[in-house]
Enzyme design. Sequence first.
Site, PDB file in Angstrom:
ATOM      1  N   CYS B  79     -13.374   1.932   2.578  1.00  0.00           N
ATOM      2  CA  CYS B  79     -14.297   0.920   3.100  1.00  0.00           C
ATOM      3  C   CYS B  79     -15.643   1.557   3.443  1.00  0.00           C
ATOM      4  O   CYS B  79     -16.313   2.078   2.553  1.00  0.00           O
ATOM      5  CB  CYS B  79     -13.667   0.176   4.276  1.00  0.00           C
ATOM      6  SG  CYS B  79     -14.524  -1.366   4.652  1.00  0.00           S
ATOM      7  N   HIS B 186      -8.803  -1.872   2.030  1.00  0.00           N
ATOM      8  CA  HIS B 186      -8.034  -1.134   3.036  1.00  0.00           C
ATOM      9  C   HIS B 186      -6.607  -0.892   2.554  1.00  0.00           C
ATOM     10  O   HIS B 186      -5.750  -1.751   2.756  1.00  0.00           O
ATOM     11  CB  HIS B 186      -8.008  -1.907   4.350  1.00  0.00           C
ATOM     12  CG  HIS B 186      -9.328  -1.909   5.038  1.00  0.00           C
ATOM     13  ND1 HIS B 186      -9.746  -0.886   5.853  1.00  0.00           N
ATOM     14  CD2 HIS B 186     -10.354  -2.788   4.987  1.00  0.00           C
ATOM     15  CE1 HIS B 186     -10.954  -1.138   6.298  1.00  0.00           C
ATOM     16  NE2 HIS B 186     -11.353  -2.290   5.780  1.00  0.00           N
ATOM     17  N   GLU B 188      -4.443   0.905   3.875  1.00  0.00           N
ATOM     18  CA  GLU B 188      -3.552   0.968   5.044  1.00  0.00           C
ATOM     19  C   GLU B 188      -3.144  -0.415   5.532  1.00  0.00           C
ATOM     20  O   GLU B 188      -2.264  -0.547   6.358  1.00  0.00           O
ATOM     21  CB  GLU B 188      -4.209   1.796   6.156  1.00  0.00           C
ATOM     22  CG  GLU B 188      -5.308   1.103   6.951  1.00  0.00           C
ATOM     23  CD  GLU B 188      -6.665   1.045   6.251  1.00  0.00           C
ATOM     24  OE1 GLU B 188      -6.750   1.360   5.053  1.00  0.00           O
ATOM     25  OE2 GLU B 188      -7.645   0.660   6.920  1.00  0.00           O
TER      26      GLU B 188
END
Lengths: 250, 206
Positions: B79, B186, B188
């Site tokens: 990001c 993202h 994650e």
Amino acid sequence: MLARRIIPCLDVAGGRVVKGVHFESLRDAGDPVWQAARYDAEGADELVFLDISASPDQRETTLEMVARVAESIFIPFTVGGGIRSVADAGAALRAGADKVSVNTAAVRDRSLVPQLADSFGTQCVVAAVDVKRIGGRLAVMVNGGREETSLDAIEWIGELEAKGAGEILLTSMDKDGTGTGYDLPLLRAASAAVSIPVIASGGAGNLPHLAEAFEAGAHGVLAATIFHFQGSTLPEARAYLRERGYPVRP
Amino acid sequence: MIAVVDYGVNNLKSVVRALAAGGHTATLTTDPDEVRGADRVLLPGVGNFGQASRTLEQTGLGGAVREVAAAGRPVMGICLGLQLFFEGSEEAPGARGLGLLAGRVRRFATSLPVPHVGWARVDLTGPGRRHAMLASLFSQGAEFFYHVHSYHPTAVAENAVLGIGEYGESFPTLVGEGVVVGAQFHPEKSQRAGMALLDAFARWRP
């Protein structure tokens, strides 16, 4: 291309997931951390955690629970219930939330949504609106659905968008927990009124209901009863929607 | 050891947790020397380009990341972390990025709501399909990843664009050249697909 979202919702009270009908007659639906991990493993697109007791003296306990849920999932995570200030929202985000949901406090304090958007960005701000049909009117309800306001739901969500909400979580109290399908006219009117995503909530009882909500303009569908109790699983829901041409994750 | 650079932005713990879930040891660090000594480095981040670029410069963390890349060890940005790999961003015209990748960062020019938030399909490009780190991923040629951003890479060399997304316009969302790789989304927060990508970075030998 954005995928339409299927979002299990954990209503939490007293450290347990609960689910009622029309916001009442709550029954137990398990441990929040266990449920969250299960939904993550089954491929939920997001998870929403609403502290429906939202009593100020239990904030610490709730935040600990939020942190434990956040640690067990790898998807976007929204936390709501009892968030009344930038400081409350900051505490939820630090505990691991990606977004915060505000409802009653956004009605009582009209500067709250703009403050949250300024502090954390609009992508962090979910404006939750509970709606009840009262004498032909789409009334905005607050205080866990116990209190009627003079606000019209469609005007209010337009105002919330203008104030900096990133998305609208629209719950039909009339449909909540009934399993008879989402309030589609409400959903159509809301989706036409704003350009931010509208998440449909209240009434999902089977998989066709999810498709109906997408057809009515919802970007996402929130569901609790259907996944907690009625044996439908997220993989089944995705397969059903994909077969009908809706863009959902594989 | 994977150093996850802590430069005062949010959302760092989830990256460490996602790597740990894949069995990889990751350490959150504010220490440039620890970054220099790492086998590989991950620069996450959510926030403002100008602020982040100043912090990276003042703390020496930016220089440390550049040294790791120059030494041929893998570096990944996520990001804002990826955006900082470029030369600059429309978000903060005066601020300088790390210059690890050729290109710039610009704001979405679309009538759709910005920020772009949600699970967006990422299609691998030709260079993406040939990229060693991505070889075992993207079994269908595309995957959905969770995006939250108002700005995206632009003017990136064609062979450095590994994956593209679409939101009113096409944009590079997976980028890489040499030992440097980055995701605008993202991983994650992207469940299985994201965990697989982070796992691939942790094992990647460019």
